[in-house]
Design an enzyme around this catalytic site. Structure first.
Site, mmCIF file in Angstrom:
data_model
loop_
_atom_site.group_PDB
_atom_site.id
_atom_site.type_symbol
_atom_site.label_atom_id
_atom_site.label_comp_id
_atom_site.label_asym_id
_atom_site.label_seq_id
_atom_site.Cartn_x
_atom_site.Cartn_y
_atom_site.Cartn_z
ATOM 1 C CB SER A 274 -0.886 0.007 1.246
ATOM 2 O OG SER A 274 -0.069 0.275 2.381
ATOM 3 C CE LYS A 275 -0.618 8.365 0.094
ATOM 4 N NZ LYS A 275 0.663 8.848 0.551
ATOM 5 N NE ARG A 276 -2.141 3.393 5.938
ATOM 6 C CZ ARG A 276 -2.662 2.220 6.292
ATOM 7 N NH1 ARG A 276 -2.078 1.486 7.208
ATOM 8 N NH2 ARG A 276 -3.766 1.778 5.727
ATOM 9 N N GLY A 278 4.921 2.368 1.311
ATOM 10 C CA GLY A 278 5.890 3.175 0.576
ATOM 11 C C GLY A 278 6.346 4.364 1.409
ATOM 12 C CG ASP A 279 3.643 7.516 2.250
ATOM 13 O OD1 ASP A 279 4.204 7.674 1.148
ATOM 14 O OD2 ASP A 279 2.452 7.837 2.465
#
Ligand code: GLU
Length: 516
Positions: A274-276, A278-279
């Protein structure tokens, strides 16, 4: 033989996840391999989830990757709205095909495979709540439909009246009871599902006169003569319904084959990437940077400095492998070797180090000229006073140590600006009295070297230091500290050759003056 025709059918609900780009890539490879067509279709029938800019984002992402659709997008990068020889099925945006779908939904009602449903959203919500309170769930299906408000239960007259007077009704698919649907997936093999586990999905809504995903998807795949549907695993649960829809329409003979791609997983393999993630872990999950309506920035591979060829290669290997040791493939080479048989069933773990490794491999394969151009593209002003020969020499000196072009500047900034300060730890370690005494002689010797080329510098300077009985490391490390400002860096002779004699002398005298 029929021409292979595949499609990528994203919904414009935000930036395209890298898993979506992988789906597009596999479709592209599969089509190109057989000289077939790769089609882009925008599935935008859910207006509530529409996010402005996502369609443009999809097109720009595919463009950046070099996976250009043959149909659906024109030369200027716009979705085609009017049919022409190259794009015979236009419009390729489902919202503009609105008029097409109702007739198909009605056809299924006429055939007894679908029915009108008049239950209001409030009534259905109430049923859901009630079921929840009894720890079960409400499903509109063969059991419940007989006690709900629909054309199967209401008298024909009332149905007629409601159809003309009301505007909240829908058309639902009538899932047959207790039948086994036998399906095949090109990656997963044979699958069987009993229809009693399925619900009567809405196909068309009177309220906005729009089809739902399922109807529009099947009708368009049929009309666009799609031969294989390659899509994400999240659509596998819809496959029985899709099979039943093909059957109900009498389109089984031209039904596409299906291939469902497994998910991209977090680096630890636990759950969907998920994007999270990646962050949190410092890598992008989107091809291009995306700024949402709150001004929040999501990283993109492009802006983070990945080469598109590297990104494509990374994606290709997330869920597929050629069965050989080879890991670097151009897009054309991938077209040659790709096969759905070699797509793995299990989820593919994302590995950030591996992704960086790919970029480095592509960086290593670039000519110095290309890298100078790329370096100038991001550091134009910084490099403005230096010619290509000089920048090229700088690039050659450090290119092997970089994963990304944006790392170049910090790796060779000392070639473009003289140090103003010197790493204190290095000063402590190397700037000793014994060195202070000999540095003037070393500087004079360096000044006398002719030609000032790295081989001569290295050979003669080393000889000079040895003959005088000085410590090689002490002198060389001090020189590096003076030239670079830091204790680490490339070989001293290499740095000297690029800087030139005048600059080298200047830096040595600056440093001795400053450090005293
Ligand atoms: N519109 C669907 C999506 O957003 C497409 C699924 C399919 O390819 O059938 O993923």
């Amino acid at each position: 033989m029929t021409q292979r025709r595949v499609r990528f059918a994203p919904s414009p609900t935000g930036p395209l996840h890298m898993g979506g780009v992988r789906t597009a890539l596999y479709n592209y490879l599969y089509a190109k391999q057989a000289g077939g067509k790769f089609i882009l279709r925008i599935e935008d029938t859910d207006s509530q989830r529409f996010v402005p800019g996502s369609e443009e984002y999809v097109i720009e992402s595919l463009n950046w990757c070099g996976i250009l659709p043959d149909e659906g997008v024109d030369k200027d990068g716009n979705i085609v709205e009017t049919p022409c020889a190259e794009h015979p099925h236009a419009p390729y945006r489902q919202s503009q095909r609105k008029h097409i779908y109702r007739k198909y939904a009605e056809e299924l009602v006429a055939k007894g495979s679908a029915y009108y449903a008049f239950d209001t959203p409030e009534e259905l919500e109430k049923l859901r709540k009630e079921a929840e309170s009894e720890k079960s769930s409400f499903i509109y299906n063969y059991k419940s439909r007989t006690s709900l408000k629909n054309s199967l239960t209401l008298p024909a007259e009332e149905v007629k009246r409601r159809l003309s007077e009301e505007s909240g009704w829908t058309i639902r698919f009538q899932i047959p009871e207790n039948r086994v649907v036998k399906m095949n997936d090109l990656i997963r093999g044979d699958i069987e599902v009993n229809t009693s586990t399925l619900d009567d999905k809405v196909l068309w809504k009177r309220a906005d006169e729009l089809p739902t995903y399922h109807l529009a998807n099947i009708v368009d795949d049929h009309l666009m003569e799609i031969t294989e549907v390659i899509r994400g695993e999240e659509w596998l649960p819809s496959l029985p319904l899709h099979y039943l829809l093909y059957e109900a329409f009498g389109w089984e003979k031209s039904r596409p084959q299906f291939a469902h791609l497994s998910l991209l997983l977090k680096p630890d393999g636990k759950g969907k990437l998920s994007k999270r993630d990646g962050d949190r872990l410092g890598f992008p999950v989107f091809p291009l940077q995306w700024i949402n309506s709150d001004g929040e920035i999501s990283h993109g591979y492009r802006e983070d400095g990945y080469f598109p060829e590297a990104f494509v290669n990374i994606l290709a290997f997330l869920g597929w492998n050629p069965g050989t040791e080879q890991e670097i493939f151009t897009l054309d080479e991938l077209v040659e070797v790709f096969s759905l048989e070699r797509v793995v069933k299990s989820g593919a773990r994302f590995n950030h180090d591996k992704a960086k490794w790919y970029n480095q491999e592509y960086l290593r394969r670039k000519s110095t000229k290309e890298l100078v151009e790329a370096f100038r593209a991001i550091e134009g002003e910084y490099l403005a006073g230096f010619d290509d020969k000089y920048v090229g020499a700088a690039v050659e000196l450090i290119r092997d140590r970089a994963y990304f072009v944006h790392e170049f500047r910090s790796l060779c900034d000392f070639l473009f600006e003289a140090p103003e300060e010197y790493d204190p730890a290095g000063v402590n370690k190397f700037w000793k009295d014994e060195v202070k005494e000999i540095i003037p002689q070393v500087a004079d010797f360096i000044n006398s070297l002719e030609p000032f080329s790295k081989n001569i510098i290295e050979e003669k300077l080393e000889n000079f230091i040895k003959t005088n009985g000085w410590g090689m490391g002490k002198v060389m490390n001090t020189l590096r500290l003076f030239l670079v400002g830091r204790s680490s860096g490339p070989r001293v002779a290499d740095i000297m050759e690029i800087l030139g004699k005048k600059e080298v002398s200047q830096r040595i005298s600056n440093a001795t003056a400053r450090l005293g």
